[in-house]
Design an enzyme around this catalytic site. Sequence first.
Site, short mmCIF file in Angstrom:
data_model
loop_
_atom_site.label_atom_id
_atom_site.label_comp_id
_atom_site.label_asym_id
_atom_site.label_seq_id
_atom_site.Cartn_x
_atom_site.Cartn_y
_atom_site.Cartn_z
N ASN A 6 -1.93 -0.13 7.34
CA ASN A 6 -1.42 -1.49 7.61
C ASN A 6 -0.55 -2.06 6.48
O ASN A 6 -0.35 -3.27 6.39
CB ASN A 6 -2.56 -2.43 8.02
CG ASN A 6 -3.61 -2.60 6.95
OD1 ASN A 6 -3.45 -2.12 5.83
ND2 ASN A 6 -4.68 -3.32 7.26
N HIS A 33 -1.73 -5.43 1.31
CA HIS A 33 -3.00 -6.10 1.01
C HIS A 33 -2.70 -7.51 0.54
O HIS A 33 -1.71 -7.74 -0.16
CB HIS A 33 -3.75 -5.35 -0.10
CG HIS A 33 -4.88 -6.15 -0.69
ND1 HIS A 33 -6.13 -6.18 -0.14
CD2 HIS A 33 -4.91 -7.00 -1.75
CE1 HIS A 33 -6.90 -7.00 -0.86
NE2 HIS A 33 -6.18 -7.51 -1.85
N LYS A 63 0.84 -1.20 0.00
CA LYS A 63 0.00 0.00 0.00
C LYS A 63 0.88 1.26 0.00
O LYS A 63 2.09 1.18 0.23
CB LYS A 63 -0.93 -0.02 1.23
CG LYS A 63 -1.96 -1.17 1.17
CD LYS A 63 -2.87 -1.12 2.39
CE LYS A 63 -3.93 -2.21 2.34
NZ LYS A 63 -4.85 -2.14 3.49
N TYR A 106 -12.08 -2.32 -3.86
CA TYR A 106 -12.67 -2.52 -2.54
C TYR A 106 -14.20 -2.54 -2.59
O TYR A 106 -14.86 -2.24 -1.58
CB TYR A 106 -12.19 -1.43 -1.58
CG TYR A 106 -10.82 -1.67 -1.00
CD1 TYR A 106 -10.50 -2.87 -0.33
CD2 TYR A 106 -9.81 -0.70 -1.08
CE1 TYR A 106 -9.23 -3.09 0.21
CE2 TYR A 106 -8.54 -0.92 -0.53
CZ TYR A 106 -8.27 -2.12 0.12
OH TYR A 106 -7.02 -2.33 0.66
N GLU A 160 -9.13 -9.97 -8.34
CA GLU A 160 -8.18 -8.87 -8.15
C GLU A 160 -7.06 -8.91 -9.19
O GLU A 160 -6.65 -7.87 -9.72
CB GLU A 160 -7.61 -8.93 -6.73
CG GLU A 160 -8.66 -8.58 -5.67
CD GLU A 160 -8.26 -8.88 -4.24
OE1 GLU A 160 -9.08 -8.62 -3.34
OE2 GLU A 160 -7.14 -9.40 -4.01
P1 DAT Z 1 -7.78 -6.86 5.00
O1 DAT Z 1 -6.93 -5.78 4.36
O2 DAT Z 1 -7.07 -7.48 6.17
O3 DAT Z 1 -8.28 -7.88 4.00
P2 DAT Z 1 -10.47 -5.73 4.93
O4 DAT Z 1 -10.56 -6.30 3.56
O5 DAT Z 1 -11.55 -6.06 5.89
O6 DAT Z 1 -9.07 -6.15 5.63
O7 DAT Z 1 -10.37 -4.15 4.86
C1 DAT Z 1 -9.59 -3.52 3.86
C2 DAT Z 1 -8.79 -2.40 4.50
O8 DAT Z 1 -9.67 -1.42 5.03
C3 DAT Z 1 -7.94 -2.84 5.69
O9 DAT Z 1 -6.69 -3.37 5.29
C4 DAT Z 1 -7.80 -1.57 6.46
C5 DAT Z 1 -9.13 -0.86 6.23
N1 DAT Z 1 -10.05 -1.13 7.33
C6 DAT Z 1 -10.66 -2.31 7.62
N2 DAT Z 1 -11.46 -2.21 8.69
C7 DAT Z 1 -11.38 -0.93 9.09
C8 DAT Z 1 -11.96 -0.17 10.14
N3 DAT Z 1 -12.81 -0.73 11.01
N4 DAT Z 1 -11.63 1.14 10.25
C9 DAT Z 1 -10.76 1.72 9.38
N5 DAT Z 1 -10.18 1.07 8.35
C10 DAT Z 1 -10.47 -0.23 8.21
MG MG Z 2 -9.57 -7.67 2.42
#
Ligand code: DAT
Ligand code: MG
Length: 152
Positions: free
Chosen positions: A115, A118, A11, A51, A129
């Site tokens: 974080n 991805h 990212k 997303y 993707e």
């Molecule tokens: P991941 O990246 O572990 O697959 P995800 O697909 O649920 O997680 O979410 C995509 C990204 O969105 C994640 O890396 C960070 C952000 N994100 C997820 N949950 C969040 C939250 N509760 N508040 C803020 N950002 C969040």
């Molecule tokens: Mg995800």
Amino acid sequence: ANNERSFIMVKPDGVQRGLTGEIIKRFNNRGYKLVACKLVQPSKEFMQKHYADLSSKPFFNGLVEYMSSSGPVCACVFEGKDVVKTGRKMLGETNPLASAPGTIRGDYCVDLGRNICHGSDAVESAKREIDLWFKPEEVITYSLIEAPMVYE
Ligand code: DAT
Ligand code: MG
């Protein structure tokens, strides 16, 4: 299958912090084969597509805004045995503070919205993707010379 593929992306925060090589290195060191890799500055519309599953979440707009306006991302495809599930384990938990030391997020970041990486969460989403981010000819089929030393 040994030719499973996952979409792994550094990212903007990971690229800006100079962690691109470190993240690629961890997948390579594990034995996974890099079959596609490019630096991209994605548009807001493109990140909305990536997303799409999260479009109803309260953090969606901030996430899309961040991903499209904080510098480039490094989009990669890794190939190998069980790479989707194993890749997720290597990344750690979505929340870096919940990620065990030794995982990428557990070693290099602290905040949910920063974080650094991805990884596809299922084989089906990996396919979606990879098709979204790469043209077919950008994903290279080749055999890794060390494959017999990685696979029995
Ligand atoms: P991941 O990246 O572990 O697959 P995800 O697909 O649920 O997680 O979410 C995509 C990204 O969105 C994640 O890396 C960070 C952000 N994100 C997820 N949950 C969040 C939250 N509760 N508040 C803020 N950002 C969040
Ligand atoms: Mg995800």
